[in-house]
Motif scaffolding. Structure first.
Motif, PDB file in Angstrom:
ATOM      1  N   ARG A 125      -8.590  -3.360   3.540  1.00 56.05           N
ATOM      2  CA  ARG A 125      -6.845  -2.824   4.125  1.00 56.05           C
ATOM      3  C   ARG A 125      -6.822  -3.691   5.643  1.00 56.05           C
ATOM      4  NH1 ARG A 125      -4.370   2.524   1.687  1.00 56.05           N
ATOM      5  NH2 ARG A 125      -5.709   2.802  -0.619  1.00 56.05           N
ATOM      6  N   THR A 126      -6.168  -4.409   5.416  1.00 57.41           N
ATOM      7  CA  THR A 126      -6.970  -5.111   6.820  1.00 57.41           C
ATOM      8  C   THR A 126      -5.731  -4.814   7.853  1.00 57.41           C
ATOM      9  OG1 THR A 126      -5.171  -7.232   5.805  1.00 57.41           O
ATOM     10  CG2 THR A 126      -7.840  -7.370   5.791  1.00 57.41           C
ATOM     11  N   GLY A 127      -4.097  -4.430   7.675  1.00 53.67           N
ATOM     12  CA  GLY A 127      -3.260  -4.599   8.677  1.00 53.67           C
ATOM     13  C   GLY A 127      -2.447  -4.270   7.896  1.00 53.67           C
ATOM     14  N   ASP A 128      -2.431  -5.207   6.356  1.00 54.19           N
ATOM     15  CA  ASP A 128      -1.369  -6.159   6.202  1.00 54.19           C
ATOM     16  C   ASP A 128      -0.824  -4.778   5.218  1.00 54.19           C
ATOM     17  OD1 ASP A 128       0.423  -7.698   4.324  1.00 54.19           O
ATOM     18  OD2 ASP A 128      -0.698  -9.477   5.345  1.00 54.19           O
ATOM     19  N   LEU A 129       0.633  -5.035   4.937  1.00 55.65           N
ATOM     20  CA  LEU A 129       1.204  -4.129   4.526  1.00 55.65           C
ATOM     21  C   LEU A 129       1.146  -4.453   3.148  1.00 55.65           C
ATOM     22  CD1 LEU A 129       4.706  -4.225   5.673  1.00 55.65           C
ATOM     23  CD2 LEU A 129       3.109  -2.333   6.329  1.00 55.65           C
ATOM     24  N   ARG A 130       0.661  -5.524   2.520  1.00 57.80           N
ATOM     25  CA  ARG A 130       0.503  -5.608   1.421  1.00 57.80           C
ATOM     26  C   ARG A 130      -1.212  -5.201   0.305  1.00 57.80           C
ATOM     27  NH1 ARG A 130       2.045 -11.514   0.554  1.00 57.80           N
ATOM     28  NH2 ARG A 130       0.950 -11.525   2.746  1.00 57.80           N
ATOM     29  N   TRP A 136       1.084  -1.138   0.216  1.00 56.83           N
ATOM     30  CA  TRP A 136      -0.077  -0.359   0.177  1.00 56.83           C
ATOM     31  C   TRP A 136       1.262   1.398   0.305  1.00 56.83           C
ATOM     32  CZ3 TRP A 136      -4.889  -0.235  -1.724  1.00 56.83           C
ATOM     33  CH2 TRP A 136      -5.724  -1.389  -0.539  1.00 56.83           C
ATOM     34  N   CYS A 137       2.227   1.741   0.986  1.00 57.61           N
ATOM     35  CA  CYS A 137       2.735   2.467   1.228  1.00 57.61           C
ATOM     36  C   CYS A 137       3.345   3.440  -0.547  1.00 57.61           C
ATOM     37  CB  CYS A 137       3.776   1.978   1.874  1.00 57.61           C
ATOM     38  SG  CYS A 137       5.291   0.556   1.495  1.00 57.61           S
ATOM     39  N   ASP A 138       3.431   1.529  -1.309  1.00 58.72           N
ATOM     40  CA  ASP A 138       4.043   2.411  -2.965  1.00 58.72           C
ATOM     41  C   ASP A 138       3.232   2.380  -4.055  1.00 58.72           C
ATOM     42  OD1 ASP A 138       6.654   1.639  -1.929  1.00 58.72           O
ATOM     43  OD2 ASP A 138       6.724   0.154  -2.509  1.00 58.72           O
TER      44      ASP A 138
END
Length: 226
Positions: free
Chosen positions: A145-150, A102-104
């Motif tokens: 958005r489950t809290g996983d970074l992916r 998500w950050c990318d």
């Protein structure tokens, strides 16, 4: 029991070892032994290069596979229909898709960074920003958005296990998830993107590798005369 492609790769590794031993440690190594071995393998009729696939899924096959997953309802935790359509829209490999973060994701530019993308020389640090064309951005944004970074928190091997299971259930022969990458690249050419634009999306460094995706036929050139 190794196949020709595996043997070819191992010979390449051995040549590097032999070359280092001869040049760095001055060991009496005959570098011609690798070339002679390759010649012998060729004489035996063993192919050391993989056969290029040109399998593309039909629209009906994609529909059947997605319907099979959707029919499972809440039992199907992995969003396989979204993964399938995302793969065709982005021409990404399965490993690249499940490692997107998500950050990318740049929501303004509708682009995303693929970290450590596969490269013939660079194994690490080959990060590439690519556009999310067609439905790709919409598909990414609707993931929870489950809290996983992916964006697609799927474990390695899950896709390669579920996809053939669906194909078998729907009597679809000789279709692999990686063929969706071929489909994605082919679609980009069909939509009129230039080779350098397609290369930006697909990550191909050698533009000649993209020639097989165009699937241009001689008779099609007459269309430009009309």
């Amino acid at each position: 029991g190794a196949g020709g492609v595996t043997i070819g790769i191992e010979l390449t590794y051995l040549r590097s070892v032999f070359h280092a031993a001869k040049q760095l440690w001055k060991m009496p190594i005959d570098l011609n032994v690798i070339a002679e071995t390759r010649a012998s393998i060729k004489y035996l009729g063993i192919r050391t290069k993989s056969t290029e696939r040109d399998r593309r899924p039909t629209a009906n096959e994609v529909t059947l596979i997605c319907e099979w997953f959707n029919a499972k309802g809440n039992r199907q935790k992995v969003p396989m229909p979204d993964l399938i359509h995302f793969a065709m829209a982005t021409a990404m490999r399965a490993g690249e898709i499940i490692n997107l973060k998500w950050c990318d994701l740049n929501e303004i530019d509708r682009t995303i960074i693929i970290r450590d993308r596969k490269h013939p020389q660079e194994k690490m640090g080959n990060d590439q920003e690519v556009p999310l064309l067609n439905d790709a951005f919409t598909i990414a944004m609707r993931q929870p958005r489950t809290g996983d970074l992916r964006i697609f928190p799927v474990t390695d091997g899950t896709i390669s296990s579920l996809f053939p299971r669906a194909c078998k259930a729907q009597n679809i022969i000789d279709l692999r998830f990686h063929d969706l990458r071929h489909e994605g690249v082919s679609r980009l050419f069909e939509q009129g993107y230039r080779v350098e634009q397609v290369a930006l999306v697909s990550g191909h460094k050698d533009w000649k590798m993209l020639a097989r995706y165009t699937q241009i036929r001689a008779k099609d050139l007459h269309r430009s005369e009309k």
